[in-house]
Design an enzyme around this catalytic site. Structure first.
Site, PDB file in Angstrom:
ATOM      1  N   GLU A 172      -5.049  -3.845  -2.199  1.00 59.05           N
ATOM      2  CA  GLU A 172      -6.495  -3.572  -2.122  1.00 59.05           C
ATOM      3  C   GLU A 172      -6.780  -2.327  -1.291  1.00 59.05           C
ATOM      4  O   GLU A 172      -7.874  -1.778  -1.340  1.00 59.05           O
ATOM      5  CB  GLU A 172      -7.236  -4.798  -1.556  1.00 59.05           C
ATOM      6  N   LYS A 181      -1.194  -6.655  -9.726  1.00 61.58           N
ATOM      7  CA  LYS A 181      -2.184  -6.808  -8.643  1.00 61.58           C
ATOM      8  C   LYS A 181      -1.791  -5.801  -7.564  1.00 61.58           C
ATOM      9  O   LYS A 181      -0.908  -6.043  -6.756  1.00 61.58           O
ATOM     10  CB  LYS A 181      -2.141  -8.242  -8.088  1.00 61.58           C
ATOM     11  N   GLU A 221       8.877  -4.551  13.293  1.00 60.16           N
ATOM     12  CA  GLU A 221       8.652  -3.465  12.336  1.00 60.16           C
ATOM     13  C   GLU A 221       7.398  -2.704  12.772  1.00 60.16           C
ATOM     14  O   GLU A 221       6.310  -3.284  12.858  1.00 60.16           O
ATOM     15  CB  GLU A 221       8.448  -4.014  10.923  1.00 60.16           C
ATOM     16  N   PHE A 250       0.801  -1.230   0.000  1.00 58.18           N
ATOM     17  CA  PHE A 250       0.000   0.000   0.000  1.00 58.18           C
ATOM     18  C   PHE A 250       0.830   1.274   0.000  1.00 58.18           C
ATOM     19  O   PHE A 250       0.336   2.340  -0.337  1.00 58.18           O
ATOM     20  CB  PHE A 250      -0.954   0.005   1.215  1.00 58.18           C
ATOM     21  N   SER A 297       5.124  -7.135   3.304  1.00 57.27           N
ATOM     22  CA  SER A 297       5.678  -7.512   4.609  1.00 57.27           C
ATOM     23  C   SER A 297       6.467  -8.831   4.487  1.00 57.27           C
ATOM     24  O   SER A 297       6.226  -9.625   3.569  1.00 57.27           O
ATOM     25  CB  SER A 297       4.544  -7.658   5.624  1.00 57.27           C
ATOM     26  N   CYS A 314       9.610   1.465   3.590  1.00 60.28           N
ATOM     27  CA  CYS A 314      10.486   0.343   3.939  1.00 60.28           C
ATOM     28  C   CYS A 314      11.904   0.845   4.181  1.00 60.28           C
ATOM     29  O   CYS A 314      12.732   0.114   4.694  1.00 60.28           O
ATOM     30  CB  CYS A 314      10.464  -0.716   2.858  1.00 60.28           C
TER      31      CYS A 314
HETATM   32  P1  NAD Z   1       1.305  -6.753   2.918  1.00 54.63           P
HETATM   33  O1  NAD Z   1       2.318  -7.819   2.966  1.00 54.63           O
HETATM   34  O2  NAD Z   1       0.197  -6.789   3.889  1.00 54.63           O
HETATM   35  O3  NAD Z   1       0.588  -6.735   1.465  1.00 54.63           O
HETATM   36  C1  NAD Z   1       1.343  -6.706   0.273  1.00 54.63           C
HETATM   37  C2  NAD Z   1       0.547  -7.395  -0.827  1.00 54.63           C
HETATM   38  O4  NAD Z   1       0.350  -8.760  -0.469  1.00 54.63           O
HETATM   39  C3  NAD Z   1      -0.831  -6.801  -1.074  1.00 54.63           C
HETATM   40  O5  NAD Z   1      -1.034  -6.702  -2.464  1.00 54.63           O
HETATM   41  C4  NAD Z   1      -1.781  -7.797  -0.423  1.00 54.63           C
HETATM   42  O6  NAD Z   1      -3.007  -7.906  -1.114  1.00 54.63           O
HETATM   43  C5  NAD Z   1      -1.022  -9.103  -0.485  1.00 54.63           C
HETATM   44  N1  NAD Z   1      -1.276  -9.950   0.696  1.00 54.63           N
HETATM   45  C6  NAD Z   1      -1.419  -9.540   1.973  1.00 54.63           C
HETATM   46  N2  NAD Z   1      -1.587 -10.599   2.801  1.00 54.63           N
HETATM   47  C7  NAD Z   1      -1.530 -11.701   2.019  1.00 54.63           C
HETATM   48  C8  NAD Z   1      -1.628 -13.093   2.281  1.00 54.63           C
HETATM   49  N3  NAD Z   1      -1.825 -13.559   3.514  1.00 54.63           N
HETATM   50  N4  NAD Z   1      -1.527 -13.955   1.246  1.00 54.63           N
HETATM   51  C9  NAD Z   1      -1.336 -13.500  -0.006  1.00 54.63           C
HETATM   52  N5  NAD Z   1      -1.241 -12.183  -0.316  1.00 54.63           N
HETATM   53  C10 NAD Z   1      -1.327 -11.288   0.677  1.00 54.63           C
HETATM   54  O7  NAD Z   1       2.096  -5.362   2.982  1.00 54.63           O
HETATM   55  P2  NAD Z   1       1.506  -3.891   3.134  1.00 54.63           P
HETATM   56  O8  NAD Z   1       0.956  -3.713   4.482  1.00 54.63           O
HETATM   57  O9  NAD Z   1       0.653  -3.553   1.958  1.00 54.63           O
HETATM   58  O10 NAD Z   1       2.857  -3.041   2.944  1.00 54.63           O
HETATM   59  C11 NAD Z   1       3.710  -2.739   4.009  1.00 54.63           C
HETATM   60  C12 NAD Z   1       4.872  -3.703   4.080  1.00 54.63           C
HETATM   61  O11 NAD Z   1       5.592  -3.686   2.849  1.00 54.63           O
HETATM   62  C13 NAD Z   1       5.880  -3.323   5.146  1.00 54.63           C
HETATM   63  O12 NAD Z   1       6.296  -4.493   5.807  1.00 54.63           O
HETATM   64  C14 NAD Z   1       7.024  -2.706   4.361  1.00 54.63           C
HETATM   65  O13 NAD Z   1       8.284  -2.763   4.989  1.00 54.63           O
HETATM   66  C15 NAD Z   1       6.989  -3.525   3.119  1.00 54.63           C
HETATM   67  N6  NAD Z   1       7.646  -2.865   2.005  1.00 54.63           N
HETATM   68  C16 NAD Z   1       8.846  -3.344   1.595  1.00 54.63           C
HETATM   69  C17 NAD Z   1       9.532  -2.724   0.563  1.00 54.63           C
HETATM   70  C18 NAD Z   1      10.873  -3.237   0.102  1.00 54.63           C
HETATM   71  O14 NAD Z   1      11.355  -2.804  -0.918  1.00 54.63           O
HETATM   72  N7  NAD Z   1      11.499  -4.149   0.820  1.00 54.63           N
HETATM   73  C19 NAD Z   1       8.953  -1.613  -0.060  1.00 54.63           C
HETATM   74  C20 NAD Z   1       7.722  -1.168   0.375  1.00 54.63           C
HETATM   75  C21 NAD Z   1       7.054  -1.791   1.416  1.00 54.63           C
END
Ligand code: NAD
Length: 490
Positions: free
Chosen positions: A178, A175, A383, A151, A228, A283
């Site tokens: 959401e 994708k 985190e 997000f 994450s 991140c």
């Molecule tokens: P998230 O992991 O909750 O969601 C990321 C994506 O995964 C979304 O599109 C979501 O629909 C999908 N998703 C979520 N739960 C899922 C599941 N159980 N099974 C399958 N798909 C699933 O992450 P977020 O809250 O949207 O973003 C924040 C996180 O992203 C933080 O941990 C941040 O550090 C990380 N991040 C990392 C980087 C990097 O380059 N390392 C960059 C930006 C954000």
């Protein structure tokens, strides 16, 4: 209320799923629209994959120079629509308008870098590896590829992948998160205008069901993920178990070390910007600040810099920090602040219970500083992904490097100093994929890989630049003999 459509095979289409999730402005809880969400999203993935598969042969045999022409058009369109896109990002994601514009600049830089694909995709040729035999390596597209994004940067992160994937001759499915899907719908309205054949790029919405359908689809060859760590690890395991190429960037807990010889004013400002930019939802946000030696002066300067930050609605004049993404996220962060205090930290600044006039319902947390957070406790490992600084004080640079390397994440580590030898030691010894020296957010430019180590990354090749070109191509090595008397022999 607008129900978001998918974009499949060059058409805007209703999802097969009738259920949806509300898209909410985190500054005021205004419902902006609804995104498809549920088990029938799997059918959308099937449709998008069929379209991408059908478009693949035509696109991969289009010359690389022709494949980059739409990207030049895209750059112009992104620049022309930058403000409009930034406002959508701010309204669904919460960050300030300046931060939204900044992320779009980073997106455009990736489009520009991918325009160099004709040179980047060039390969190697050895003449006469044996008498009369030549050997060469060519890079060919991988097939249908997909990205699943988080997000926090809806207008940037998909660009770590999409421009490179298509310039290398793959077809692609996006994708988006959401929580912030509207930015990508607007972007696809621009992609529609750049002259790509139908099916080369596709957009599907949804959550876990959509992701699982992508992970299991037999015709998707490669997956790029950012989110994450727990989900990154899941994506990597399930995707690779299904025989796919996967790059999965995960979460972070970034340490910043401040040595006694660091420039006081610059360090305090940059550190506060790193912790509180995008309300800590980056991140590459600094999370734990380690002052070495006495550290008193820099501590006070950092606190002053944090205190003066203006929290509010991201489109309002003078606002320097927006809300966090959701009320669940706000509750989680506030719970972690309490956890830190329970573990013995002192709340030098406590941003809980912040009210913003005219935005009383917003998910606001003002800058928070927890001092003397317990090393070895829960908070120092977790985190937070919110505007919370953990401040600790250590005796020597070696203690600080040991602390940096004790964490399970390895996304970024930074050092503030005026001593070249300390900087060199830190750069050499710190176990993180992105290093900042007198830099608070060591975000790699598009021509460099967005590195991450340890639990911050699962895979081999990262997003952006040459790594992206390698990820989105598979190598083929050809050994060739053409005897000069061949025609006489046969
Ligand atoms: P998230 O992991 O909750 O969601 C990321 C994506 O995964 C979304 O599109 C979501 O629909 C999908 N998703 C979520 N739960 C899922 C599941 N159980 N099974 C399958 N798909 C699933 O992450 P977020 O809250 O949207 O973003 C924040 C996180 O992203 C933080 O941990 C941040 O550090 C990380 N991040 C990392 C980087 C990097 O380059 N390392 C960059 C930006 C954000």
């Amino acid at each position: 209320m607008e129900i978001l459509k998918n974009y499949i095979n060059g058409q805007w289409q209703n999802s097969a799923e009738v259920n949806g999730l509300k898209i909410v402005n985190p500054a005021n809880q205004q419902v902006l629209g609804q995104v498809p969400y549920g088990t029938n999203c799997k059918k959308d993935v099937d449709a998008a994959t069929s379209a991408a598969k059908a478009a693949l042969d035509g696109w991969r045999s289009t010359s690389v120079n022709e494949r980059i022409q739409p990207l030049f058009k895209l750059k112009t369109l992104l620049e022309a629509h930058k403000r409009e896109l930034a406002e959508i990002i701010t309204n669904e994601c919460g960050k300030t308008i300046g931060e939204s514009l900044g992320e779009l600049t980073r997106a455009i830089e990736n489009v520009e870098t991918a325009c160099g694909t004709p040179a980047l995709i060039q390969s190697e040729f050895s003449e006469n590896i044996a008498s009369g035999i030549d050997e060469f390596m060519i890079r060919q597209p991988v097939g249908v590829c997909a990205c699943i994004t988080p997000f926090n940067f809806p207008g940037m992160i998909p660009f770590w992948f999409l421009p490179y994937a298509i310039s290398c001759g793959n077809t692609f499915i996006v994708k988006p998160s959401e929580k912030v899907p509207m930015t990508m719908n607007k972007l696809f309205q621009l992609f529609e205008q750049i002259g790509l054949p139908d099916g080369v790029i596709n957009l599907v919405h949804g959550g876990k069901e959509t992701v699982d359908a992508i992970l299991d689809h037999p015709h998707i060859s490669a997956i790029s993920f950012v989110g994450s760590s727990a989900v990154a690890q899941y994506i990597y395991s399930r995707g690779t178990a299904n025989g796919k190429r996967v790059q999965a960037q995960g979460g972070a807990k970034n340490p910043v070390v401040v040595l006694p010889d660091a420039d006081l004013e610059m360090t305090a400002k940059i550190v506060a910007d790193s912790v509180y930019g995008c309300a800590g939802q980056r991140c590459l946000a600094a999370s734990t600040i380690i002052t070495v030696g006495d550290g008193g002066e820099v501590r006070d300067a950092i606190i002053e810099s944090a205190k003066s930050r203006v929290t509010g609605y991201g489109l309002a004049e003078g606002v320097e920090m927006g809300p966090v993404i959701s009320s669940e996220s706000k509750n989680r962060i506030e719970g972690l602040i309490q956890k830190g205090i329970d573990e013995g930290a002192t709340a030098v600044l406590d941003g809980r219970n912040t009210r913003v006039v005219d935005y009383e319902g917003g998910n606001f947390i003002a800058p928070t500083i927890l001092e003397n957070v317990k090393v070895g406790g829960e908070l120092i490992k977790t985190e937070i992904f919110g505007p919370v600084m953990s401040l600790i004080h250590l005796k020597t640079v070696d203690d600080a490097i040991s602390f940096v390397n004790s964490g399970s994440y390895g996304n970024m580590a930074c050092l503030f100093t005026s001593n070249g030898a300390s900087a060199r030691k830190f750069r050499n010894e710190a176990q993180a994929g992105n290093i900042g020296i007198n830099i608070g957010v060591a975000a790699p430019m598009a021509q460099f890989p967005f590195s991450g180590w340890k639990d911050s990354f699962f895979g081999d090749l990262h997003g952006q630049g040459r790594h992206a070109i390698e990820f989105f191509t598979q190598t083929k090595v050809v050994v060739e003999r053409w005897p000069s008397d061949w025609t006489r022999k046969f």
